[in-house]
Design a protein around this motif. Structure first.
Motif: not given
Lengths: 89, 489, 475
Positions: B24-34, B48-49, B119-123
């Motif tokens: 969860s820490e990893v995920m929130s770091s990347f989500l913050e970066q995004i 991805n919610d 984590i998400g879908k890319c352009n």
């Protein structure tokens, strides 16, 4: 290239601007393809899929798809479970 | 704590397993970066919610002592060409603006089975048709090294997501260079596997005989890990291979002594940027130090690769994209005010509105090259020359183990610079399309920074199903080059 | 031949192959399911979905090809036929084009006491489209059929009369059903027949313009539609008109063909090999393996029935119309050891009964074994042929074997001579007038006495014994 005819074959509405641009671009693209004519391909078998794997075919047997109703939900227009389109006759 | 977004997938997975940090820490770091970067870069179309919930689930597994898998807890960004069940998948097109797939691509299922979290879908370029990401309906994605420049395409978003540390790894698709070219423009690793290695099931088709999905990562090792997860036979893809040589990670450190590296004569012809050529020289020198030998090879038919590629890819695409008709899913024009005159009008408006100009251009071209009276001169001729080209490669790999070449003639170009001229844009694919036509594995490895501040890499290409060789050489080369893909912004 | 005109007829038969799942996906082929119930990402043509070939569909196609005397290609290719239609989900139909699985075969059938041979150009695999229904200002699409495997069997244009066309189609259907590769149900659309018809002058060397007649759902209508079309074409040409290349439909209530509405534009199907599917490789071993499993085909079976059971050609051909009928007959013939009687019972009594009640032979209320038992009861003189018909009627109603019925209903033939003699004596005693007339020479009255005796015995008296007794008593 007869852009209008090709676009109708492909069921693509093109803007006037696209038609003009495409006409010119297709000319130069097709011209660019002309190079291929120099290659002697007599007796060469066309390569469609670049793999020669030959695996066994699928064994007959049916599976009911549990997402079928989700798949129908995304249709732009439905009547009951059928897809609705303009009259086809 | 260390910036988790700078870690490799391997480091993230082992850190979670060793309880150094939580998923969860990893995920929130990347989500913050995004959150911090993606407004400008536009690498993601959809996030991805459920990503946080999935990361928490990994932490629960760790807490209860369960195995989390080789990619357990690792966020992964997925090109919007891959169907993700319940998560919008657009192919970069207005046509699929509201498309929520009721099923997932085999690749996505496999990644999830390995524990990775989408984590998400890319352009991307619309339907993967483009080399600059400028054809996306969802706006330009930008090069993180310099946002005036394109990230490359079509998998631009996937390359940028990794380059800008918004995800440690990502998946792209490569039809004529769409993984290798953006990897090269963004200074990350990008691998296109052998045709048939990775199932195409659930991946939106551009050109069926050329498409292959593959990873982006910061290291070759991460790509090897991802490949071990996604490769393999799939009963849902008749062209997927049963080849079971998937020991990519374990062969990474094999000795290179005596391996033969081929230098294609034709790939050094023409207008190659001096610093791009220098990058190839650097790689060559390092490989020599590692004990490789060099042999000049000739691939005369590669000069036809771009025309063959554009004929075959557009022909197949014209048929593959026929299913976007507004009947069962996808964009349907508004017929309320102006009812459809007939079926032709119904289809033409749905498709005319749903597709962007580049897609229409290619459908038009491909419809023409398959049409009555032109089939033999274009489509069939291209398939015949494709056979000769493939034979060229087969013969060449009797003389060497891999080929070393540039990925593209120049580093990334500026946004807007080439979009008006399709042929110049198409020629950008000159070194990459042959690999797809012959069905071979290839990769792009960053080597140096250009004087303009943009990264430059090299391309390595191997014989069919020789990924373990290819990754082994690339890994050793990567170690000795020591390129640090860190963006200083 | 009509005047100096010669019709040229070719048939395209679409046979739905008996498989549980579709040609390229694992959704069910079951008929009569709910709207859009048999769907999958593949048959919906969802983005990213890919076709995977059903092995049984290939095997069934090879079987059919062999039975139609075709060559089986070692490498055949699936191609995409590109066109837009709402019931065609992918915007293309996967079919076979220049490299079909089966080629150059033929079928033979009897017509007008002659053997007619019609060449088979090709038989290729393809997927079916979905179904559109029309409701005025909109149409609705059901994809349950989309992707169902079909074998399209294309004949050479060697059929010369409407009757030949119908007989050709019946023969192909018969073969498909013998092979158990297609149920041949025209009403449910599992067999469809398109006819290409043109006419030419007897001495002409070039074919006339051909017209395609589609959607004919019975073989009787095949004959009628072609018959009408030939006459129409001749009339058009003779009155100075020209035949248009077009598709027509048959209206079975008016017995006429009529033109489908004009198409929007000329077709350009842009066929090309489907890159999602590798060429179909069929090894010689696979073909011989399948060949070894082929059942006896109708014409061979009919010949054998003539030889082994001494049946006339007509009986043999009637009994081999359907495999299940042939099997029924053969079991009854073997178990009764009286093939001629079995053939008569099956062809006359049983067929009439089944036809009246619209029952398939598979669901016959009387099994082949029981029919054989009935025949044996006659042959062993336990019952007469007349009583047998009564027993047969009881057997239709009751699930019982004939012996039990005979016992239960007390239908055993009376062969006890003394019992019969008693009856005969009574009849003679109670009909003195007729006896006198008979003796005076009116011998026709013998039948009257037999009838009376049969009546008295409730039909169960052995007719031979009764005859013998009457003859001796009446002198």
């Amino acid at each position: 290239m007869d852009i209008e005819n090709v676009a109708s074959l492909a069921r693509l509405q093109l803007s006037e601007d696209e038609k003009i641009k495409f006409k010119e671009q297709m000319g130069s693209i097709l011209n660019y393809f002309e190079d291929l004519k120099d290659v002697n391909t007599e007796g060469v078998e066309a390569l469609v899929t670049p793999t020669d794997i030959n695996k066994d075919y699928r064994k007959d047997g049916s599976v009911s798809w549990d997402k079928a109703s989700d798949a129908l939900e995304i249709a732009p227009l439905k009547k009951g479970n059928l897809f609705q389109v303009p009259p086809v006759v | 704590m260390k910036d988790l977004t700078q870690l490799t997938a391997k480091e993230i997975n082992s850190g979670i397993k060793n309880k150094q940090f939580k998923a969860s820490e990893v995920m929130s770091s990347f989500l913050e970066q995004i959150d911090a970067k993606d407004k400008e870069l536009n690498a993601f179309i959809t996030l991805n919610d459920k990503a946080m919930d999935l990361a928490n689930a990994v932490d629960n597994k760790i807490a209860s002592g369960e195995d989390i898998g080789a990619l357990g807890g690792v966020p992964i960004a997925i090109k919007d060409m891959l169907c993700t069940e319940g998560l919008k998948t657009t192919a970069g097109s207005k046509m699929l603006e509201n498309f929520i797939p009721p099923y997932s691509a085999t690749v996505v299922n496999k990644l999830e089975q390995s524990g990775a979290i989408v984590i998400g879908k890319c352009n991307q370029d619309e339907f993967a048709m483009g080399s600059s990401n400028e054809t996306s309906y969802y706006g330009n994605c930008k090069n993180p090294w310099n946002t005036d420049y394109v990230p490359g395409g079509s998998s631009g978003g996937s390359a940028v997501a990794v380059a800008a540390s918004m995800a440690p790894i990502s998946i792209g698709t490569d039809t004529g260079g769409s993984i290798r070219q953006p990897a090269n423009f963004c200074g990350v690793v990008g691998v296109k596997p052998t045709y048939g290695r990775v199932s195409r099931y659930g991946i939106i088709a551009f050109a069926s005989s050329l498409d292959q999905a593959g990873p982006f990562s910061k290291t070759i090792e991460d790509s090897a890990m991802v490949l071990e997860s996604i490769c393999g036979e799939d009963p849902f893809d008749a062209t997927s291979s049963a080849n079971t040589d998937l020991s990519f990670v374990s062969s990474l450190n094999n000795d290179l002594k005596g391996l033969k590296v081929g230098l294609p004569k034709e790939y050094s012809d023409g207008e190659i940027d001096g610093e791009v050529a220098a990058a190839v020289e650097t790689a060559k020198k390092q490989l020599a130090d590692l004990g490789c030998e060099f042999v000049e090879v000739s691939l005369p038919y590669t000069k036809y690769a771009v025309p063959i590629y554009y004929i075959i890819a557009t022909s197949e695409a014209s048929s593959n994209l026929a299913r976007y008709d507004g009947v069962r899913f996808g964009h349907r024009a508004d017929f309320k005010d102006k009812p459809a005159a007939d079926l032709l009008d119904f289809y033409s408006r749905n498709r005319g509105e749903g597709f962007g100009t580049e897609v229409k251009r290619r459908i038009t071209l491909g419809t023409f090259t398959l049409s009555s009276g032109y089939y033999d001169a274009y489509y069939n001729k291209a398939c015949q020359v494709r056979r000769l080209l493939q034979q060229n490669f087969t013969d060449t790999f009797k003389q060497c183990d891999v080929l070393l070449s540039p990925v593209t003639a120049t580093p990334a170009f500026k946004i807007g610079e080439r979009i008006a001229d399709p042929i110049t844009m198409y020629k950008n694919d000159i070194f990459t399309t042959s690999t797809n036509l012959a069905g071979l594995p290839g990769l792009s490895l960053p080597v140096a920074l250009h004087s303009n501040g943009l990264p430059v890499g090299v391309q390595l290409t191997a014989g069919a199903f020789q990924e373990s060789h290819l990754l082994n050489i690339a890994h050793k080369l990567e170690q000795s080059i020591g390129f640090k893909g860190e963006i200083h912004s | 031949m009509i005047g100096d005109w010669k019709p040229v007829i070719g048939l395209e038969i679409h046979a739905q192959l008996n498989t549980e799942s579709k040609m390229f996906s694992n959704d069910s082929t079951a008929f009569g399911q709910g709207d859009n119930a048999n769907i999958s990402p593949v048959s919906l043509g969802l983005p990213g979905a890919l076709p995977v070939v059903n092995k049984k569909a290939i095997e069934n196609s090879i079987k059919t090809g062999l039975a139609l005397n075709c060559k089986i290609r070692g490498t055949s290719v699936f191609a995409r036929k590109n066109y837009f239609y709402p019931d065609l989900p992918k915007g293309y139909q996967i079919s076979q084009f220049d490299k079909p699985l089966c080629e150059e075969g033929y079928v033979e059938f009897h017509i007008n006491d002659q053997v007619k041979r019609v060449g088979i150009t090709r038989a290729h695999m393809e997927e079916d489209a979905g179904k559109s229904t029309h409701h005025g200002d909109y149409s609705l699409i059901n994809l349950n059929r989309a992707g169902v495997p079909l074998l399209e069997i294309v004949s050479e244009p060697e059929i010369e009369t409407p009757a030949e066309a119908a007989e050709y189609a019946r023969t192909v259907r018969q073969i498909l059903r013998f092979l158990d590769v297609c149920d041949g149900n025209l009403e449910e659309g599992s067999l469809r027949c398109d006819c290409n018809v043109s006419v030419m002058k007897k001495d002409a060397t070039e074919f006339g313009t051909k017209v395609e007649i589609k959607n004919i759902n019975s073989f009787r209508f095949v004959e009628k539609a072609i018959d009408y079309e030939i006459k129409r074409q001749i009339e058009v040409i003779e009155s100075g008109g020209e035949i248009m290349q077009e598709t027509r439909l048959f209206d079975s209530t008016k017995n006429k063909t009529y033109s489908m509405r004009k198409k929007e534009q000329a077709h350009d199907y842009r066929y090309f090999p489907d890159p999602d599917l590798l060429p179909v490789q069929v090894s010689d071993e696979w073909v011989s393996e399948i060949k070894s499993t082929l059942p006896e085909l109708p014409r061979d079976m009919a010949k054998r029935f003539q030889q082994d059971y001494g049946l006339p050609e007509y009986d043999a051909s009637v009994l081999t119309q359907e495999k299940s009928l042939a099997q029924y007959f053969e079991q009854a013939a073997k178990e009764s050891s009286n093939a001629k009687a079995a053939s008569n019972w099956v062809m006359v009594e049983l067929q009439r009964e089944l036809n009246d009640k619209k029952i398939d032979i598979e669901n016959s209320p009387i099994s082949a074994s029981r029919l054989a038992q009935l025949i044996q009861l006659i042959d062993k003189k336990v019952i007469s042929g007349k009583i047998a018909k009564k027993v047969f009627a009881f057997m239709l109603e009751d699930d019982k074997n004939p012996e039990d019925i005979v016992k239960e209903k007390n239908l055993v033939q009376i062969t006890d001579e003394s019992a019969l003699e008693k009856m005969v004596d009574e009849i003679i005693a109670s009909n003195p007038g007729q006896v006198e007339q008979y003796k005076a020479g009116k011998t026709k009255l013998f039948g009257f006495f037999v009838g009376q005796a049969m009546k008295a015995s409730k039909g169960q008296g052995n007719p031979e014994i009764i005859n013998k007794l009457l003859k001796s008593k009446l002198g």
